[in-house]
Scaffold this motif. Structure first.
Motif, PDB file in Angstrom:
ATOM      1  N   ALA A  28       2.057 -11.959  11.838  1.00  0.00           N
ATOM      2  CA  ALA A  28       1.739 -10.659  11.224  1.00  0.00           C
ATOM      3  C   ALA A  28       0.225 -10.517  11.121  1.00  0.00           C
ATOM      4  CB  ALA A  28       2.391 -10.555   9.847  1.00  0.00           C
ATOM      5  N   PRO A  29      -0.471 -10.489  12.256  1.00  0.00           N
ATOM      6  CA  PRO A  29      -1.928 -10.518  12.231  1.00  0.00           C
ATOM      7  C   PRO A  29      -2.579  -9.337  11.511  1.00  0.00           C
ATOM      8  CG  PRO A  29      -1.126 -10.006  14.437  1.00  0.00           C
ATOM      9  CD  PRO A  29       0.065 -10.392  13.621  1.00  0.00           C
ATOM     10  N   GLN A  33      -4.657  -9.642   7.981  1.00  0.00           N
ATOM     11  CA  GLN A  33      -6.045  -9.178   7.914  1.00  0.00           C
ATOM     12  C   GLN A  33      -6.205  -8.158   6.789  1.00  0.00           C
ATOM     13  OE1 GLN A  33      -8.725 -10.407   9.743  1.00  0.00           O
ATOM     14  NE2 GLN A  33      -9.793  -9.288   8.129  1.00  0.00           N
ATOM     15  N   HIS A  34      -5.229  -7.294   6.634  1.00  0.00           N
ATOM     16  CA  HIS A  34      -5.245  -6.286   5.570  1.00  0.00           C
ATOM     17  C   HIS A  34      -5.330  -6.971   4.197  1.00  0.00           C
ATOM     18  CE1 HIS A  34      -4.230  -2.466   3.627  1.00  0.00           C
ATOM     19  NE2 HIS A  34      -3.407  -3.159   2.866  1.00  0.00           N
ATOM     20  N   ALA A  65      -0.146  -0.804   5.178  1.00  0.00           N
ATOM     21  CA  ALA A  65      -0.375  -1.837   6.195  1.00  0.00           C
ATOM     22  C   ALA A  65       0.658  -1.624   7.298  1.00  0.00           C
ATOM     23  CB  ALA A  65      -0.223  -3.219   5.579  1.00  0.00           C
ATOM     24  N   PRO A  66       0.398  -2.137   8.490  1.00  0.00           N
ATOM     25  CA  PRO A  66       1.371  -1.994   9.583  1.00  0.00           C
ATOM     26  C   PRO A  66       2.707  -2.638   9.214  1.00  0.00           C
ATOM     27  CG  PRO A  66      -0.728  -2.819  10.391  1.00  0.00           C
ATOM     28  CD  PRO A  66      -0.807  -2.850   8.896  1.00  0.00           C
ATOM     29  N   PHE A 121       6.040  -9.804   5.420  1.00  0.00           N
ATOM     30  CA  PHE A 121       6.113 -11.243   5.170  1.00  0.00           C
ATOM     31  C   PHE A 121       4.842 -11.889   5.709  1.00  0.00           C
ATOM     32  CE2 PHE A 121       8.554 -15.153   6.879  1.00  0.00           C
ATOM     33  CZ  PHE A 121       8.216 -15.914   5.784  1.00  0.00           C
ATOM     34  N   ILE A 122       4.005 -12.470   4.815  1.00  0.00           N
ATOM     35  CA  ILE A 122       2.702 -12.986   5.255  1.00  0.00           C
ATOM     36  C   ILE A 122       2.512 -14.473   5.029  1.00  0.00           C
ATOM     37  CG2 ILE A 122       1.511 -10.779   5.038  1.00  0.00           C
ATOM     38  CD1 ILE A 122       0.432 -11.780   2.320  1.00  0.00           C
ATOM     39  N   ARG A 123       3.471 -15.137   4.400  1.00  0.00           N
ATOM     40  CA  ARG A 123       3.331 -16.561   4.146  1.00  0.00           C
ATOM     41  C   ARG A 123       4.697 -17.200   4.219  1.00  0.00           C
ATOM     42  NH1 ARG A 123       4.785 -20.758   1.786  1.00  0.00           N
ATOM     43  NH2 ARG A 123       3.318 -22.328   1.176  1.00  0.00           N
TER      44      ARG A 123
END
Length: 134
Positions: A28-29, A33-34, A65-66, A121-123
């Protein structure tokens, strides 16, 4: 080849406990970044009232965010970004952004008034991440 992942530190200031969370930059780049761009965030966390075993930190001046790596049934240890533009008939009258930390099983992500929703989901889930409340 696996990309190098950035890490963010989550700290419970009342006890000094902290953990490093590895962000899913390769999955989820844009969302990662967001979130990276709005750090640091230092605020009290709020226990989720609709979703279950989660706590969240409100984001000042939230932005969308995207839609990457979306999830509705997260697992313990997962870190998420939630955004609601608040254009519906219920809830806040302004945009809402949250960093969400899931600490137990059985979470079903819900927005205001219990409306089902999804978060980015970022982590990834990790048994090493243990949050003690109370």
């Amino acid at each position: 080849m696996k990309l190098s992942r950035r890490r963010i530190r989550l700290t419970f200031t009342a006890t000094g406990e902290s953990v490093l969370a590895e962000m899913l930059d390769d999955e989820a780049p844009n969302v990662c970044q967001h979130v990276w761009d709005i750090l640091p965030i230092e605020t009290k966390v709020i226990h989720g009232m609709y979703s279950g075993a989660e706590v969240f930190a409100m984001v000042d001046n939230p932005r969308p965010a995207p839609n990457e790596n979306m999830v509705q049934l997260p697992l313990p240890g997962e870190l998420l970004y939630f955004y609601d533009p608040s254009v519906g008939a219920v809830g806040a009258r302004k945009p809402v952004g949250e960093i969400v930390l899931v600490y137990g099983r059985g979470v079903v992500l819900r927005a205001h008034e219990g409306v089902p929703t999804h978060c980015a989901f970022i982590r990834e889930n990790s048994r090493r991440l243990e949050i003690r409340l109370g």
